[in-house]
Design an enzyme around this catalytic site. Sequence first.
Site, PDB file in Angstrom:
ATOM      1  N   ASP A 145       0.934  -1.041  -0.089  1.00 10.22           N
ATOM      2  CA  ASP A 145      -0.067   0.016   0.069  1.00 10.22           C
ATOM      3  C   ASP A 145       0.934   1.426   0.061  1.00 10.22           C
ATOM      4  O   ASP A 145       1.694   1.336   0.907  1.00 10.22           O
ATOM      5  CB  ASP A 145      -0.852   0.012   1.284  1.00 10.22           C
ATOM      6  N   GLU A 171       1.709  -0.345  -4.985  1.00 12.42           N
ATOM      7  CA  GLU A 171       1.014   0.327  -5.451  1.00 12.42           C
ATOM      8  C   GLU A 171       1.648   1.679  -5.530  1.00 12.42           C
ATOM      9  O   GLU A 171       1.730   2.293  -4.338  1.00 12.42           O
ATOM     10  CB  GLU A 171      -0.245   0.387  -4.176  1.00 12.42           C
TER      11      GLU A 171
HETATM   12  O1  TEU Z   1      -4.334   4.319  -1.779  1.00 11.41           O
HETATM   13  C1  TEU Z   1      -3.493   5.295  -1.876  1.00 11.41           C
HETATM   14  C2  TEU Z   1      -3.834   6.324  -2.849  1.00 11.41           C
HETATM   15  O2  TEU Z   1      -3.213   7.233  -2.753  1.00 11.41           O
HETATM   16  C3  TEU Z   1      -5.029   6.460  -3.338  1.00 11.41           C
HETATM   17  O3  TEU Z   1      -5.372   5.377  -4.150  1.00 11.41           O
HETATM   18  C4  TEU Z   1      -6.314   7.198  -2.610  1.00 11.41           C
HETATM   19  O4  TEU Z   1      -6.790   6.247  -1.787  1.00 11.41           O
HETATM   20  C5  TEU Z   1      -7.395   7.581  -3.408  1.00 11.41           C
HETATM   21  O5  TEU Z   1      -6.957   8.424  -4.484  1.00 11.41           O
HETATM   22  C6  TEU Z   1      -8.056   8.561  -2.516  1.00 11.41           C
HETATM   23  O6  TEU Z   1      -9.386   8.841  -3.031  1.00 11.41           O
HETATM   24  C7  TEU Z   1      -4.212   3.312  -0.903  1.00 11.41           C
HETATM   25  C8  TEU Z   1      -5.426   2.185  -0.780  1.00 11.41           C
HETATM   26  O7  TEU Z   1      -5.619   1.618  -1.836  1.00 11.41           O
HETATM   27  C9  TEU Z   1      -6.729   3.144  -0.201  1.00 11.41           C
HETATM   28  O8  TEU Z   1      -7.753   2.273  -0.183  1.00 11.41           O
HETATM   29  C10 TEU Z   1      -6.321   3.710   1.101  1.00 11.41           C
HETATM   30  O9  TEU Z   1      -7.461   4.360   1.615  1.00 11.41           O
HETATM   31  C11 TEU Z   1      -4.846   4.405   1.043  1.00 11.41           C
HETATM   32  O10 TEU Z   1      -3.852   3.846   0.529  1.00 11.41           O
HETATM   33  C12 TEU Z   1      -4.507   4.744   2.663  1.00 11.41           C
HETATM   34  O11 TEU Z   1      -4.012   3.413   3.113  1.00 11.41           O
END
Ligand code: TEU
Length: 535
Positions: free
Chosen positions: A211, A270
């Site tokens: 993440d 990610e």
């Molecule tokens: O996401 C990281 C991120 O920067 C984006 O996907 C963000 O959540 C989105 O643009 C906001 O609307 C990861 C996870 O996939 C996400 O579900 C989490 O909320 C985030 O990290 C925090 O851990």
Amino acid sequence: MTVTTTNTLTTTGWWRDSVIYQVYVRSFADGNGDGIGDLPGVRSRLRYLSELGVDAVWLTPFYASPQADHGYDVADYRAVDPLFGTLQDADALLRDAHAHGLRVIVDLVPNHTSEAHAWFVEALAGGPGSAARERYHFRPGRGADGELPPNDWESVFGGRAWTRVPDGEWYLHLFAPEQPDLNWEHPEVHAEFEDVLRFWLDLGVDGFRIDVAHGLVKAEGLPDIGGGAGIELLGSAELPFFDQDGVHEIYRGWRRILDAYPGARMAVAEAWTPSPERTARYVRPDELHQAFNFHYLGTDWAAPALREVIDASLAGAAGVGAPATWVLSNHDVHRHVTRYGDGATGLRRARAAALLTLALPGSVYVYQGEELGLPEVSDLPDEVLQDPRWERSGHTERGRDGCRVPLPWSGGRAPYGFGAPGSAPTWLPQPGDWAGLSVEAQWDDPASTLSLYRSALAIRRAHPDLGDGAELRWLPSPEGTLVFRRGGGPVCAVNLGAEPVRLPEYGPVLLASGELPGDGVLPGDTAAWYTVDGD
Ligand code: TEU
Ligand code: CA
């Protein structure tokens, strides 16, 4: 790019051409009837996943968590939240998945902990200057009384990225205030996550989804961005808290751990970066195995733009010997059926996009429900919205709940088999018109989106030129179309325009996303795979 001749032990691994199905655990299947998906629910549906024809599943966080960001706020990285089951359930799920021929990837959340994590509780109690605060980013404020935040960074969820604690110090949180960012300059943080990796590897997981892999390291001194620059720059510009060069050393260390385990364990980043070239840095040979291709996900339904991002992605990955990856949706973005257009157009394009995506070289991520053609649920009532983004944007952004609505499995009304009859209402309400989209309704219908995915996955798995197989070669084709061939294998043709086009007659149709009138005509917003005559 990688061609069949590089098919050796050093460059292959199951992840090079796997189709990995993202299970958003909270919304997949509910085993105990409380309206929230859980690990026993996933376990009960493994047969579905194996018959669908995917190679692996990625489970979103199921660890102990106050659920401020639905599990992306982890309080204990080695414990299963009672909401989702027990460690025994996780263990049983792993064993069953393996018995079904499915690999399992779990989520690792290293950028931040929950505010309920023992380290953060200790940091708050320890006060300014305490050693416990050094595991996070605590700073005095600016202004005469420290009443202003230490810098101008904004949270991804809206508002400032700093929260002040009663003793006057501020702490950094790139996401919600309940998700304090860890300080990756601290050796204990490194040691702890290496140990967490080993904990899950010992239990038998096949890999990790990392993440916010681009966020762990912050620029020295936490400098202002300046110019009122905000969150709209995410993923498109250089920022002092994202995609810093220092993150790569962390992944080199993790790669050594993964490599020391038998059975080809992997990790996928990610990483939201400004370009495919920057993304490729995460998958250099001594770093992670894959990175999500958000550049592909973010590209509109248009032939030139898609061709460009496909070429750039293949070149970026090939430059470091990594497989390309492809993704259309996940739990953070609007479902692509809805992104691509209204009503029938969106679904038509999504079906064509599935055949395009599954014909590309490398590995594919499928987000639960896309195989059912689920649309974004855009009309959830305000009072059920749970994404922190909704509150933190002052109710200007509805957030990500619309792509997280629990799956419809069977039956004529909610909960559509998500939980047993008599279960509590699902944590987000399902639309009243989803009966026709359920797994049960689509399974035996050859024209359904579920049947399209099953057929495509079966062909992709059986054909050596697909997946990581043979090189992609573009063939000449009319404007508004994309046509390519995989080595000496199938041709994939996609018409992204609205009008039908006539194509050369490549050979018999293997699979099409919509009805084909014959005579080499490909209708608008349609894709087809052909076997080539004469080979
Ligand atoms: O996401 C990281 C991120 O920067 C984006 O996907 C963000 O959540 C989105 O643009 C906001 O609307 C990861 C996870 O996939 C996400 O579900 C989490 O909320 C985030 O990290 C925090 O851990
Ligand atoms: Ca449950």
